[in-house]
Design an enzyme around this catalytic site. Structure first.
Site: not given
Length: 270
Positions: A161-163, A165
Site C-alpha cells: 500500500t505504501y509503495v 501511494t
C-alpha cells in the site's frame, strides 16, 4: 528559487504538512530562513511550538491537524484555499509496513488517506488561488520506492500500500505539471531514498547502520530541482538520464497501444 509572492505584503507563503519532524521540519526551517511565512501542519503542538521558537518571531503559523481524518483534511484544505500560498509542500506521511493479508484494513485506509487522499485534496484546494495569483509551486514528497514496486522486500514483510501511494504521487505530479504549466504552476514529485529521520523507527526498523541522506540535503535537492525544472526530483540519483529514461519508457508504452488485440493474446487464446 523564484516564486510568486503574497499579493498583500510581498512575503511568500508556504504551507508544509508533516512539519513537526524530518523532511517537513527541514523544509519549514529552510523556508522560514529564506523569508517565507510558514504555515506548519502537524499533530503535536509541542513540536510545532519548538519549530516556531527556532524561527524569527511571527514567521510560523501552526495548524494542529491529523491528515488521517476527514476533519484534519478539511481544516488544512480550508487553509490552502484561504491563504495566498506561494508554495505547498505535501510532506505528511506514514507507512504501516506488513504482509498485505495481515495488515488491518484501518491501517491501509490511514496510509491511503494521508499519502493519497489528503495530498490530492490539498493540492486541489490550493490550485485555484495559485492560478488567480499568476503562479505557485507544489511539492509532493514521494520516494524512490515509487520506482521499486517489484524490488525485493529485504527485511520488510510487505509494503504494497505504501509503495502504491508513492507511485500515485509521482503520476499525480507528472499529470498536474503538464496540466498546470500554462498557469505558471510548477509541480514536483520529490523522491528521496532512505533518509535519516524517525520514519523507519516508527516501523520498528533500525536502519542506523545504513548510509542515509539528511533531511536538509533532501530539501536542498528539491529547491535546486525546481530551479532546474525537474518534475521528478531524485536527490540521490546521480544520472538524471535514468529518470528521463523511465519517463520516456512510460510514454513509449503508452504510445504503443492500438485497438487491435495484441498477437500474444490472440495466440494464447487459440
Amino acid at each position: 528559487m523564484s516564486e510568486a509572492s503574497d499579493v498583500t505584503n510581498g512575503q511568500p507563503v508556504a504551507l508544509v504538512t508533516g512539519a513537526s519532524s524530518g523532511i517537513g521540519r527541514a523544509f519549514a526551517l529552510r523556508l522560514g530562513a529564506m523569508g517565507y511565512r510558514v504555515i506548519a501542519v502537524g499533530r503535536r503542538a509541542d513540536r510545532l511550538d519548538a519549530l516556531a521558537n527556532a524561527l524569527p518571531a511571527g514567521r510560523l503559523d501552526p495548524i494542529i491537524a491529523d491528515l488521517g481524518t476527514d476533519a484534519g483534511i478539511a481544516a488544512v484544505a480550508e487553509a490552502c484555499a484561504r491563504e495566498p500560498l506561494t508554495l505547498l509542500v505535501n510532506n505528511a506521511g506514514l507507512a504501516h509496513y506488513g504482509s498485505f493479508a495481515a495488515v488491518p484494513a484501518a491501517d491501509i485506509a490511514e496510509v491511503l488517506r494521508v499519502k493519497t487522499l489528503a495530498t490530492t485534496l490539498l493540492a486541489h484546494a490550493a490550485v485555484p488561488g495559485m492560478l488567480a495569483r499568476g503562479g505557485g509551486t507544489i511539492v509532493n514528497v514521494a520516494g524512490m520506492l515509487a520506482f521499486g514496486a517489484a524490488a525485493p522486500l529485504g527485511p520488510t514483510p510487505g509494503r504494497a500500500t505504501y509503495v502504491a501511494t508513492l507511485a500515485h504521487l509521482v503520476a499525480l505530479s507528472q499529470a498536474l505539471a503538464e496540466e498546470l504549466r500554462a498557469g505558471n504552476i510548477r509541480v514536483q514529485a520529490l523522491c528521496p531514498g532512505i533518509v535519516a529521520t524517525e520514519f523507519h523507527m516508527r516501523q520498528g526498523m533500525d536502519l542506523s547502520a545504513l548510509p542515509r541522506m539528511t533531511a536538509e540535503d533532501v530539501v536542498t535537492a528539491s529547491l535546486a530541482g525546481l530551479a532546474l525544472g525537474e518534475v521528478v526530483c531524485a536527490p540521490g540519483v546521480e544520472d538524471v538520464g535514468l529518470l528521463d529514461g523511465a519517463r520516456r519508457a512510460n510514454l513509449t508504452a503508452f504510445g504503443g497501444q492500438s485497438p487491435t488485440l495484441a498477437t500474444r493474446y490472440r495466440q494464447q487464446a487459440e
